[in-house]
Scaffold this motif. Sequence first.
Motif, PDB file in Angstrom:
ATOM      1  N   LYS A  71       0.832  -1.206   0.000  1.00  0.00           N
ATOM      2  CA  LYS A  71       0.000   0.000   0.000  1.00  0.00           C
ATOM      3  C   LYS A  71       0.863   1.251   0.000  1.00  0.00           C
ATOM      4  N   PHE A  72       1.942   1.240   0.789  1.00  0.00           N
ATOM      5  CA  PHE A  72       2.849   2.385   0.827  1.00  0.00           C
ATOM      6  C   PHE A  72       3.498   2.604  -0.532  1.00  0.00           C
ATOM      7  N   PHE A  73       3.989   1.535  -1.143  1.00  0.00           N
ATOM      8  CA  PHE A  73       4.668   1.671  -2.430  1.00  0.00           C
ATOM      9  C   PHE A  73       3.722   2.170  -3.519  1.00  0.00           C
ATOM     10  N   VAL A  74       2.486   1.670  -3.526  1.00  0.00           N
ATOM     11  CA  VAL A  74       1.512   2.121  -4.520  1.00  0.00           C
ATOM     12  C   VAL A  74       1.178   3.596  -4.306  1.00  0.00           C
ATOM     13  N   LEU A  75       0.961   4.002  -3.065  1.00  0.00           N
ATOM     14  CA  LEU A  75       0.668   5.409  -2.791  1.00  0.00           C
ATOM     15  C   LEU A  75       1.855   6.304  -3.129  1.00  0.00           C
ATOM     16  N   TRP A  76       3.054   5.873  -2.776  1.00  0.00           N
ATOM     17  CA  TRP A  76       4.240   6.671  -3.079  1.00  0.00           C
ATOM     18  C   TRP A  76       4.424   6.818  -4.585  1.00  0.00           C
ATOM     19  N   THR A  77       4.227   5.743  -5.322  1.00  0.00           N
ATOM     20  CA  THR A  77       4.358   5.793  -6.775  1.00  0.00           C
ATOM     21  C   THR A  77       3.303   6.705  -7.386  1.00  0.00           C
ATOM     22  N   PHE A  78       2.061   6.579  -6.915  1.00  0.00           N
ATOM     23  CA  PHE A  78       0.970   7.421  -7.413  1.00  0.00           C
ATOM     24  C   PHE A  78       1.255   8.897  -7.151  1.00  0.00           C
ATOM     25  N   LEU A  79       1.634   9.221  -5.935  1.00  0.00           N
ATOM     26  CA  LEU A  79       1.929  10.609  -5.597  1.00  0.00           C
ATOM     27  C   LEU A  79       3.115  11.144  -6.391  1.00  0.00           C
ATOM     28  N   THR A  80       4.149  10.333  -6.549  1.00  0.00           N
ATOM     29  CA  THR A  80       5.346  10.778  -7.263  1.00  0.00           C
ATOM     30  C   THR A  80       5.053  11.022  -8.742  1.00  0.00           C
ATOM     31  N   ILE A  81       4.393  10.081  -9.389  1.00  0.00           N
ATOM     32  CA  ILE A  81       4.142  10.213 -10.831  1.00  0.00           C
ATOM     33  C   ILE A  81       3.256  11.419 -11.126  1.00  0.00           C
ATOM     34  N   PHE A  82       2.175  11.573 -10.381  1.00  0.00           N
ATOM     35  CA  PHE A  82       1.271  12.668 -10.695  1.00  0.00           C
ATOM     36  C   PHE A  82       1.837  14.024 -10.265  1.00  0.00           C
ATOM     37  N   THR A  83       2.695  14.051  -9.269  1.00  0.00           N
ATOM     38  CA  THR A  83       3.359  15.302  -8.936  1.00  0.00           C
ATOM     39  C   THR A  83       4.378  15.663 -10.009  1.00  0.00           C
ATOM     40  N   TYR A  84       5.087  14.666 -10.551  1.00  0.00           N
ATOM     41  CA  TYR A  84       5.980  14.939 -11.676  1.00  0.00           C
ATOM     42  C   TYR A  84       5.210  15.469 -12.877  1.00  0.00           C
ATOM     43  N   LEU A  85       4.056  14.890 -13.146  1.00  0.00           N
ATOM     44  CA  LEU A  85       3.248  15.381 -14.263  1.00  0.00           C
ATOM     45  C   LEU A  85       2.863  16.843 -14.063  1.00  0.00           C
ATOM     46  N   LEU A  86       2.438  17.182 -12.864  1.00  0.00           N
ATOM     47  CA  LEU A  86       2.099  18.577 -12.591  1.00  0.00           C
ATOM     48  C   LEU A  86       3.328  19.481 -12.703  1.00  0.00           C
ATOM     49  N   TYR A  87       4.419  19.047 -12.111  1.00  0.00           N
ATOM     50  CA  TYR A  87       5.622  19.880 -12.076  1.00  0.00           C
ATOM     51  C   TYR A  87       6.174  20.128 -13.476  1.00  0.00           C
ATOM     52  N   PHE A  88       6.309  19.056 -14.256  1.00  0.00           N
ATOM     53  CA  PHE A  88       6.948  19.214 -15.559  1.00  0.00           C
ATOM     54  C   PHE A  88       5.999  19.732 -16.637  1.00  0.00           C
ATOM     55  N   THR A  89       4.733  19.935 -16.330  1.00  0.00           N
ATOM     56  CA  THR A  89       3.843  20.609 -17.272  1.00  0.00           C
ATOM     57  C   THR A  89       3.620  22.067 -16.889  1.00  0.00           C
ATOM     58  N   LEU A  90       3.490  22.348 -15.610  1.00  0.00           N
ATOM     59  CA  LEU A  90       3.201  23.722 -15.200  1.00  0.00           C
ATOM     60  C   LEU A  90       4.454  24.591 -15.071  1.00  0.00           C
ATOM     61  N   CYS A  91       5.561  24.036 -14.627  1.00  0.00           N
ATOM     62  CA  CYS A  91       6.771  24.846 -14.436  1.00  0.00           C
ATOM     63  C   CYS A  91       7.342  25.410 -15.739  1.00  0.00           C
ATOM     64  N   PRO A  92       7.395  24.648 -16.832  1.00  0.00           N
ATOM     65  CA  PRO A  92       7.860  25.282 -18.076  1.00  0.00           C
ATOM     66  C   PRO A  92       6.948  26.411 -18.549  1.00  0.00           C
ATOM     67  N   VAL A  93       5.662  26.249 -18.338  1.00  0.00           N
ATOM     68  CA  VAL A  93       4.732  27.310 -18.726  1.00  0.00           C
ATOM     69  C   VAL A  93       4.981  28.559 -17.886  1.00  0.00           C
ATOM     70  N   MET A  94       5.137  28.391 -16.591  1.00  0.00           N
ATOM     71  CA  MET A  94       5.394  29.538 -15.724  1.00  0.00           C
ATOM     72  C   MET A  94       6.752  30.167 -16.026  1.00  0.00           C
ATOM     73  N   TYR A  95       7.755  29.352 -16.317  1.00  0.00           N
ATOM     74  CA  TYR A  95       9.072  29.878 -16.680  1.00  0.00           C
ATOM     75  C   TYR A  95       8.958  30.733 -17.947  1.00  0.00           C
ATOM     76  N   HIS A  96       8.225  30.242 -18.910  1.00  0.00           N
ATOM     77  CA  HIS A  96       8.069  30.984 -20.161  1.00  0.00           C
ATOM     78  C   HIS A  96       7.370  32.321 -19.933  1.00  0.00           C
ATOM     79  N   PHE A  97       6.295  32.302 -19.144  1.00  0.00           N
ATOM     80  CA  PHE A  97       5.543  33.542 -18.941  1.00  0.00           C
ATOM     81  C   PHE A  97       6.242  34.528 -18.020  1.00  0.00           C
TER      82      PHE A  97
END
Length: 148
Positions: free
Chosen positions: A45-71
């Motif tokens: 359960k810990f590994f599944v939650l950690w993987t879920f949190l990590t992957i979706f946080t990476y998705l948010l980070y690497f999609t929103l941060c380049p946009v904010m950097y550009h603007f």
Amino acid sequence: MEVPTVIGLGLGFDGTSNWINKHVVDKYILGVDEFKPEEYSVARKFFVLWTFLTIFTYLLYFTLCPVMYHFLYTKRDAAGNNVAAWNWREGKDQVRNEIKLSAWSICVMAGMTAPFELLVEQGYTKIYWDLPARDDFGGWVYLLVGSP
């Protein structure tokens, strides 16, 4: 109003991790057709939650941060001067170092968040979803202001 069922995709309050276990881990990784969440270990359960949190946080980070950097940091006026008043004095590797630190921090913070989510799934928290039914005003104030 059954909020945990709605949030948990119809599988209860811990529905998100159950959904991931049933439709991703069991089906595609382990090749198991039976869904038995009561037999899952705490480590799984810990590994599944950690993987879920990590992957979706990476998705948010690497999609929103380049946009904010550009603007924020690539604004130029008609003469080609940087409007953001950023003169690159931080060093040429500054952005790369920040991305490395953020990527590492996301893994660590997901690992620090997962145990608390496991406690929520085990029922060791006191979240009162029936407050609006008890009170006309105070319950809604708690859910809308105090809860988020």
